[in-house]
Design a protein around this motif. Sequence first.
Motif, PDB file in Angstrom:
ATOM      1  N   VAL C  19       0.840  -1.190   0.000  1.00  0.00           N
ATOM      2  CA  VAL C  19       0.000   0.000   0.000  1.00  0.00           C
ATOM      3  C   VAL C  19       0.883   1.251   0.000  1.00  0.00           C
ATOM      4  CG1 VAL C  19      -1.695   1.308   1.336  1.00  0.00           C
ATOM      5  CG2 VAL C  19      -1.926  -1.183   1.127  1.00  0.00           C
ATOM      6  N   MET C  20       2.008   1.174   0.719  1.00  0.00           N
ATOM      7  CA  MET C  20       2.934   2.315   0.774  1.00  0.00           C
ATOM      8  C   MET C  20       3.483   2.619  -0.626  1.00  0.00           C
ATOM      9  SD  MET C  20       4.389   4.455   2.960  1.00  0.00           S
ATOM     10  CE  MET C  20       4.807   3.917   4.602  1.00  0.00           C
ATOM     11  N   ASP C  21       3.917   1.577  -1.339  1.00  0.00           N
ATOM     12  CA  ASP C  21       4.415   1.775  -2.712  1.00  0.00           C
ATOM     13  C   ASP C  21       3.350   2.464  -3.559  1.00  0.00           C
ATOM     14  OD1 ASP C  21       6.676   0.283  -2.056  1.00  0.00           O
ATOM     15  OD2 ASP C  21       5.812  -1.601  -2.807  1.00  0.00           O
ATOM     16  N   PRO C  31       2.305   8.834   6.771  1.00  0.00           N
ATOM     17  CA  PRO C  31       3.373   9.038   7.759  1.00  0.00           C
ATOM     18  C   PRO C  31       4.063   7.719   8.106  1.00  0.00           C
ATOM     19  CG  PRO C  31       1.198   9.183   8.780  1.00  0.00           C
ATOM     20  CD  PRO C  31       0.984   9.150   7.302  1.00  0.00           C
ATOM     21  N   HIS C  32       5.359   7.763   8.325  1.00  0.00           N
ATOM     22  CA  HIS C  32       6.093   6.528   8.634  1.00  0.00           C
ATOM     23  C   HIS C  32       7.430   6.854   9.272  1.00  0.00           C
ATOM     24  CE1 HIS C  32       7.487   7.760   4.586  1.00  0.00           C
ATOM     25  NE2 HIS C  32       8.672   7.424   5.068  1.00  0.00           N
ATOM     26  N   PHE C  33       7.985   5.882   9.972  1.00  0.00           N
ATOM     27  CA  PHE C  33       9.338   6.008  10.527  1.00  0.00           C
ATOM     28  C   PHE C  33      10.219   4.829  10.154  1.00  0.00           C
ATOM     29  CE2 PHE C  33       6.782   8.542  13.551  1.00  0.00           C
ATOM     30  CZ  PHE C  33       7.397   9.765  13.338  1.00  0.00           C
ATOM     31  N   CYS C  34       9.698   3.625  10.323  1.00  0.00           N
ATOM     32  CA  CYS C  34      10.575   2.469  10.110  1.00  0.00           C
ATOM     33  C   CYS C  34      10.731   2.125   8.643  1.00  0.00           C
ATOM     34  CB  CYS C  34      10.081   1.253  10.894  1.00  0.00           C
ATOM     35  SG  CYS C  34       8.512   0.566  10.334  1.00  0.00           S
ATOM     36  N   TYR C  35       9.734   2.459   7.849  1.00  0.00           N
ATOM     37  CA  TYR C  35       9.796   2.149   6.421  1.00  0.00           C
ATOM     38  C   TYR C  35      10.905   2.945   5.742  1.00  0.00           C
ATOM     39  CZ  TYR C  35       8.722   2.522   1.481  1.00  0.00           C
ATOM     40  OH  TYR C  35       8.829   2.540   0.118  1.00  0.00           O
ATOM     41  N   HIS C  36      11.696   2.265   4.929  1.00  0.00           N
ATOM     42  CA  HIS C  36      12.672   2.950   4.075  1.00  0.00           C
ATOM     43  C   HIS C  36      12.809   2.126   2.811  1.00  0.00           C
ATOM     44  CE1 HIS C  36      16.449   4.523   2.482  1.00  0.00           C
ATOM     45  NE2 HIS C  36      16.190   5.601   3.190  1.00  0.00           N
ATOM     46  N   ALA C  42      10.038  -3.685   8.172  1.00  0.00           N
ATOM     47  CA  ALA C  42       9.997  -4.097   9.575  1.00  0.00           C
ATOM     48  C   ALA C  42       8.593  -3.946  10.150  1.00  0.00           C
ATOM     49  CB  ALA C  42      10.981  -3.271  10.389  1.00  0.00           C
ATOM     50  N   ALA C  43       7.879  -2.963   9.678  1.00  0.00           N
ATOM     51  CA  ALA C  43       6.504  -2.706  10.137  1.00  0.00           C
ATOM     52  C   ALA C  43       6.414  -2.581  11.644  1.00  0.00           C
ATOM     53  CB  ALA C  43       5.554  -3.795   9.631  1.00  0.00           C
ATOM     54  N   ASN C  44       7.442  -2.018  12.254  1.00  0.00           N
ATOM     55  CA  ASN C  44       7.435  -1.971  13.717  1.00  0.00           C
ATOM     56  C   ASN C  44       7.000  -0.633  14.314  1.00  0.00           C
ATOM     57  OD1 ASN C  44       9.754  -0.390  13.513  1.00  0.00           O
ATOM     58  ND2 ASN C  44      11.110  -2.162  13.700  1.00  0.00           N
ATOM     59  N   CYS C  45       7.093   0.442  13.553  1.00  0.00           N
ATOM     60  CA  CYS C  45       6.747   1.729  14.176  1.00  0.00           C
ATOM     61  C   CYS C  45       5.246   1.919  14.270  1.00  0.00           C
ATOM     62  CB  CYS C  45       7.412   2.887  13.451  1.00  0.00           C
ATOM     63  SG  CYS C  45       6.610   3.368  11.908  1.00  0.00           S
ATOM     64  N   ARG C  46       4.518   1.328  13.339  1.00  0.00           N
ATOM     65  CA  ARG C  46       3.053   1.377  13.273  1.00  0.00           C
ATOM     66  C   ARG C  46       2.510   2.766  12.958  1.00  0.00           C
ATOM     67  NH1 ARG C  46       2.825  -3.569  12.319  1.00  0.00           N
ATOM     68  NH2 ARG C  46       0.643  -3.839  12.854  1.00  0.00           N
ATOM     69  N   MET C  47       3.383   3.653  12.515  1.00  0.00           N
ATOM     70  CA  MET C  47       2.919   5.000  12.211  1.00  0.00           C
ATOM     71  C   MET C  47       2.087   5.022  10.937  1.00  0.00           C
ATOM     72  SD  MET C  47       3.050   7.912  13.619  1.00  0.00           S
ATOM     73  CE  MET C  47       1.905   9.138  13.007  1.00  0.00           C
ATOM     74  N   CYS C  48       2.321   4.046  10.065  1.00  0.00           N
ATOM     75  CA  CYS C  48       1.690   4.093   8.748  1.00  0.00           C
ATOM     76  C   CYS C  48       0.350   3.378   8.711  1.00  0.00           C
ATOM     77  CB  CYS C  48       2.630   3.481   7.714  1.00  0.00           C
ATOM     78  SG  CYS C  48       2.854   1.719   7.950  1.00  0.00           S
ATOM     79  N   LEU C  49      -0.279   3.193   9.863  1.00  0.00           N
ATOM     80  CA  LEU C  49      -1.570   2.502   9.869  1.00  0.00           C
ATOM     81  C   LEU C  49      -2.595   3.258   9.030  1.00  0.00           C
ATOM     82  CD1 LEU C  49      -1.750   1.462  13.650  1.00  0.00           C
ATOM     83  CD2 LEU C  49      -1.339  -0.035  11.686  1.00  0.00           C
ATOM     84  N   LEU C  59      -4.359  -1.247   9.081  1.00  0.00           N
ATOM     85  CA  LEU C  59      -3.230  -2.067   8.631  1.00  0.00           C
ATOM     86  C   LEU C  59      -2.017  -1.181   8.309  1.00  0.00           C
ATOM     87  CD1 LEU C  59      -5.146  -4.467   6.207  1.00  0.00           C
ATOM     88  CD2 LEU C  59      -4.448  -4.899   8.574  1.00  0.00           C
ATOM     89  N   PRO C  60      -0.824  -1.703   8.542  1.00  0.00           N
ATOM     90  CA  PRO C  60       0.372  -0.919   8.224  1.00  0.00           C
ATOM     91  C   PRO C  60       0.593  -0.862   6.707  1.00  0.00           C
ATOM     92  CG  PRO C  60       0.995  -3.094   9.015  1.00  0.00           C
ATOM     93  CD  PRO C  60      -0.499  -3.012   9.126  1.00  0.00           C
ATOM     94  N   ALA C  61       0.588   0.327   6.167  1.00  0.00           N
ATOM     95  CA  ALA C  61       0.707   0.488   4.713  1.00  0.00           C
ATOM     96  C   ALA C  61       2.016  -0.087   4.189  1.00  0.00           C
ATOM     97  CB  ALA C  61       0.610   1.967   4.353  1.00  0.00           C
ATOM     98  N   CYS C  62       3.059  -0.001   5.004  1.00  0.00           N
ATOM     99  CA  CYS C  62       4.380  -0.407   4.521  1.00  0.00           C
ATOM    100  C   CYS C  62       4.468  -1.910   4.296  1.00  0.00           C
ATOM    101  CB  CYS C  62       5.467   0.029   5.496  1.00  0.00           C
ATOM    102  SG  CYS C  62       5.417  -0.823   7.075  1.00  0.00           S
ATOM    103  N   ALA C  63       3.615  -2.673   4.979  1.00  0.00           N
ATOM    104  CA  ALA C  63       3.762  -4.125   4.925  1.00  0.00           C
ATOM    105  C   ALA C  63       2.556  -4.819   4.318  1.00  0.00           C
ATOM    106  CB  ALA C  63       4.002  -4.669   6.332  1.00  0.00           C
TER     107      ALA C  63
HETATM  108  S1  FES Z   1       6.393   2.619   8.370  1.00  0.00           S
HETATM  109 FE1  FES Z   1       6.689   1.760  10.355  1.00  0.00          FE
HETATM  110  S2  FES Z   1       5.050   0.294  10.471  1.00  0.00           S
HETATM  111 FE2  FES Z   1       4.894   1.018   8.466  1.00  0.00          FE
END
Ligand code: FES
Lengths: 429, 162, 765
Positions: C19-21, C31-36, C42-49, C59-63
């Motif tokens: 979803v992030m792509d 918004p995101h922190f762990c995604y790069h 990693a989907a650990n920050c959970r900012m991208c819900l 759901l986390p967009a990055c994962a």
């Molecule tokens: S950017 Fe960190 S959980 Fe998705």
Amino acid sequence: MTVYVKGVVFEGVDFDDPNSWKLDAYVKRGGYAALKKIIENKITQDEIIAEMKASSLRGRGGAGFPTGLKWSFMPRSFPGQKYLVCNTDEGEPGTFKDLDIMVNNPHALIEGMIIGGYAMGITVGYNYIHGEVFEAYERFEEALEEARAAGFLGDKILGSDFCFQLHGHHGYGAYICGEETALLESLEGKKGQPRFKPPFPASYGLYGKPTTINNTETFASVPYIIREGGQKFLELGKPNNGGTKLFSVSGHVNRPGNYEVPLGLPFSELLEMCGGMRDGKKLKAVIPGGSSAPVLPADIMMQCTMDYDSIAKAGSMLGSGAVIVMDESVCMVKALERLSYFYHEESCGQCTPCREGTGWLYRVVHRIEHGLGRPEDLDLLLSVGGNIAGRTICALGDAAVMPVQGMLKHFRAEFEHHIQHKSCLVPGF
Amino acid sequence: MSANNLLTPESLAQIDRELAKYPADQRRSAIMGALRIAQTEKRHLTNELIEYVADYVRIPPVAAYEVASFYNMYDMKPVGKYKLTVCTNLPCALSGGYQAADYLKQKLGIDIGETTADGKFTLKEGECMGACGYAPVMLVNNHTMCNHMTPEALDKKLAELE
Amino acid sequence: MLEIEIDGKTLTVPGGSTVMDAANSVGVHIPHFCYHKKLSIAANCRMCLVQVEKAPKPLPACATPVTDGMKVYTHSDMAVKAQKGVMEFLLINHPLDCPICDQGGECNLQDLAVGYGQSGSRYQEEKRVVVNKDLGPLVSTDMTRCIHCSRCVRFTEEIAGFQELGMGGRGEFTEVLPFIGKTVNSEISGNIIDLCPVGALTSKPFRYSARTWELSRRKSVAAHDGLGSNLVVQVKDHKIKRVLPLENEAINECWLSDRDRFSYEALNSDERLTKPLIKQGGVWQEADWQTALEYVANGLKSVVADHGADSVAGVANQAATLEELFLFKKLLAGVGVHNVESRLRVTDPVATKGVQWLGQSIADLAQNNAVLVVGSTLRKDQPLIAQRLRQGVKRGLALSIVNSHGDDLLTKLAGEVVTRPDQLVEGVLAVLKAAVELKGATAPANIDLVGVEVTAAAKQVAESLIGKESTSVLLGNLAMQNARASELYAATAALAEVVGAKLGVLSDAANSVGAQLLGFQGAGNVFAQPKKAYVLLNAEADFDTANGAEAVAALEKAEMVVVMSPFQSCAFDYADVILPVSPFSETSGTFVNMEGLPQSFNGVVRPLGETRPAWKVFRVLGNLLGLENFHYNSSEEIRDEILAAGIDGKLDNAPAAAVTVKAQAASGLVRLAEVPAYQVDAITRRATSLQATADAQVAGQLRANAATLASLGVAAGDQVRVSQGGEALLVAVEDKKLADQVLRVPLASPATRNLGAGVITVTKA
Ligand code: FES
Ligand SMILES: Cc1cc2nc3c(=O)[nH]c(=O)nc-3n(C[C@H](O)[C@H](O)[C@H](O)COP(=O)(O)O)c2cc1C
Ligand code: SF4
């Protein structure tokens, strides 16, 4: 102590005989007959999975997912290595059934895993064993040796072309490794940090290969199902809740222990089997499915039968079948404080809501218990819990919140009393 | 790899047995077992020992350190000859977990996390050990579970531990 | 292709997208922190819900993989509530002291908190404090600020190739740390500063020297290797304060080597020259430019008049700009001097039909199915090429090496042949012979394979190169600077031909390709036959040459030496005039990188003191000497003249002639003379923080394997005296992966500047 009423997992086990776990004794009570039946009658993979589905066996690890269905997800024609993993990382507070299986009937598990391997075309398995039960790990290793020596395990099992290697992996103290993907990470030699799903283990599991994971009790039920037929197993319990289940009863009963009983047994009868309440005290509340399940007050609990559907209807979960019984002397604030401490201590720390939120929950409950509560704390607890639940990588986040929600739902007055009077309503444990 | 072996050949043979359980390109899987074996021999894991084990398993030392510091049965600080871990989680607490811990504190004259002056006992509080039906439960040196640890049973156990 | 909807916009994305792509492709910011984008998920920050239709939970967009027909809401109530909840958790234990944080003003957390945070904190408990960690001289830590996104940890493991950072402990007590007592030593470690979304990891040299909003940002091009990484140079008060990567997927991606990131410290160093100097009666005097340049013009004229044009040589560093080199050559040609040299570390020049280059684009390199690198300290010489190849290996590229050391490339090798430096030719011949045998081919006539032994290792390398769709064979610094470089080149070219590989050269300096384009072909050592006069452009004779002792001796003998350099140096001993010229940061100019791409840049700060850009100095000198066509108004004008004919047609790695190659035997002690990563040029050598790194320490070391050390009667850690022409005092260090009798003794190092060529001996000091 262990008691079985109708045995599947513990059928024929003599708990007083120190040799009852051994291969000879196991074979004598019908052990490895299921495996022999499969090999000799060339039973197909599809037939086994159909039998598993017919049994209506639901995963005994906590989530209650239908095992036959899970097995059918495994890509059977996958060209590379696939893995079968047993989850013996029993760490859910209140649960101690898998230890009992490992110590008293390890071959049932081993046979169940071999059959699982056969059914899904898997040749390598691991059993991940809870850190604190080293003796169970050693026993398992011994049992594996016996099975290998007898030709039930290893290369060319019982003279067929089927090979299955099985190894024990000893954990070293982390509740989170009970979560299946954390377990896989741990098996890979990493910290036990759950993976985001999807992908699920059936497509991306151990070492990135298709993997099936089941609980110890789940696997240990398999030989019976294959030997006696899925239908017979189902009929032991009730529809959608097939078979027997091990209940680990702890807390304020006269005879704590594991009770293997048919699913659907009224709770009141289970309580009776355990010799009733200790010191004749009154039942106050029960956590019916391990510490992560919401607590249920006595009146609701006494109406329940012990099966997945009934407990869910009452607003809790059958979970791993750990029944924590609390009498009238228990301070619910203190009980919650101890549970919240546990989740705070056991959060793997990887995802934000759980890492930061479990500590917050614990600290607020701790303050309340120590007379430093504020009136707004109870809503804060629910709000913080709401920000954790459903937003974490794995279900530990939810598990940490459910006790809080359950306690506040049924025992809010006790918490309010604490905040107002800075002391307990009841003496506590 | 460090030239001088920090572990006995017996321990190294045990680690080799762990390594044999996993695919050849997945040596990392053996790190938990290897650290356990190293700790069992040396009682606690020094940084030097962690690095040695990491080299033996062929993973970066920080990866081994992550594992050693994540699982709570690894001891990264010196412990007494007997490490006593008492479970105080709720099911045990309902059946005397705290009483057992308190009894030990008073009897040994130490608090949780401390070691007796003679270096014999270290007291720890544990999380659920999966033996709640036999509460109170206590683990001795990670690998021996003791059930029904009433004060009398504790006295007897302490007397046995020489 | 899948069709989905994000915030009401319909779009199609390829299967396998997250979803992030998908959101990124249509410019929707989640918004995101762990995604790069360059790191694992990693989907650990959970900012991208975000909210996904039919999903009960955010759901986390990055994962979250996109499925056909999916409807995503990034700003719905459910999404925003989840995002706000996460933000609150991130802030409860984070210090709220942005005004004193070095990341303040450029902090992702701060930026997002403004949008998502609440005003007052509901968290009334005590905040967590985390002890800082020593990561070495480049990266500063403020670990209480860490939000556990794990980007830095994933970077060390996935991009840098070795996990130097970990997450110790668990739960709330999880901490990012190096292994106790170790620092982060990767040659690309500085990237973790950029990756850290908060102020937990910041630049140590930059620390507290400026606030981000005080800095102006200027584009530039890195000057220390042949890659030409794109830079953002941050400037305050006419001083460079910090250097960051400018993203360019085709060159440096979003990364920067530590050398390119931290070398700027030298540009502000005390060793900068600020005024022209003339030696009069043995005493250095400051002079004005007019006087100094007249002195140079007259001096040159009179040496040419007295001794002929052949008695003068121009010596330039290949890190000079295209424009500088062009005018330098033109100026000397104007007085009849054609002896201009730039490949100063080359002792056996390789003649090719055209300019030596990578043989392909940088981006294409890692797309090869197999790559063989011959003679290179790849990670240190070409940090980002090593990184690219490492990513290639993950996708299945078979990487192999023939080298005179076995330094770990921190990636899986398909084959590895390690030889003595004087046997590198034989190493390649063994692979060639194996390839010839495997393919049933014949070697070119100039290559004699009789007596070459095919080792198992050589065969493995050959196998990795054969039957692949696209293959490259690259020569690095250790190959091109080898004493038998021509033979080595011929053998490697033959191997490339036999296996059907592209042949490439990993240029050693920022403008190596440019220098060759201009005809700085190099006939060999200009210092071997001392000249009467030398003009040195950005070249430090004692360090930038293959034999510093010999170079200095020649300069000391010369009648006139003109030194053009930004820095004070030992030129005080032998020069007659020293002209302070701009480093790359203070002039406009162009570098042509190893793929033949000219990249122009402007000066990012004004020249220090009376420093002048070298091209302007040449222009004035040209005019003083009355030369034609020296009226350039800008460096762009010069560049356009140079590049008018284009570059592509001039790049050609094919050998100019068929050099005869025949295996030889070698024995006895041999020196592997190699330029340490942080000794490559005048700027790097003066970058103080880089000099404090673990990598810099090799400049004072003699490395050899245990057997060799033992045969010398030396133990690791001993001080040793090395004699080769002159003497050097070094510390002995064991290097397991060297051949017997190989002494890895650095070049271009203060410790070894008196060493020359010839027989080498070692004794315990
Ligand atoms: S950017 Fe960190 S959980 Fe998705
Ligand atoms: C926090 C957490 C802890 C868990 N602990 C256990 C455990 O100790 N044992 C277990 O079998 N399953 C545990 N589970 C469930 C497993 O993830 C998984 O669902 C189970 O092993 C599947 O086996 P089953 O289908 O046979 O039940 C846990 C899940 C979570 C989220
Ligand atoms: S919910 Fe908790 S235990 Fe699960 S992954 Fe997140 S931090 Fe780890």
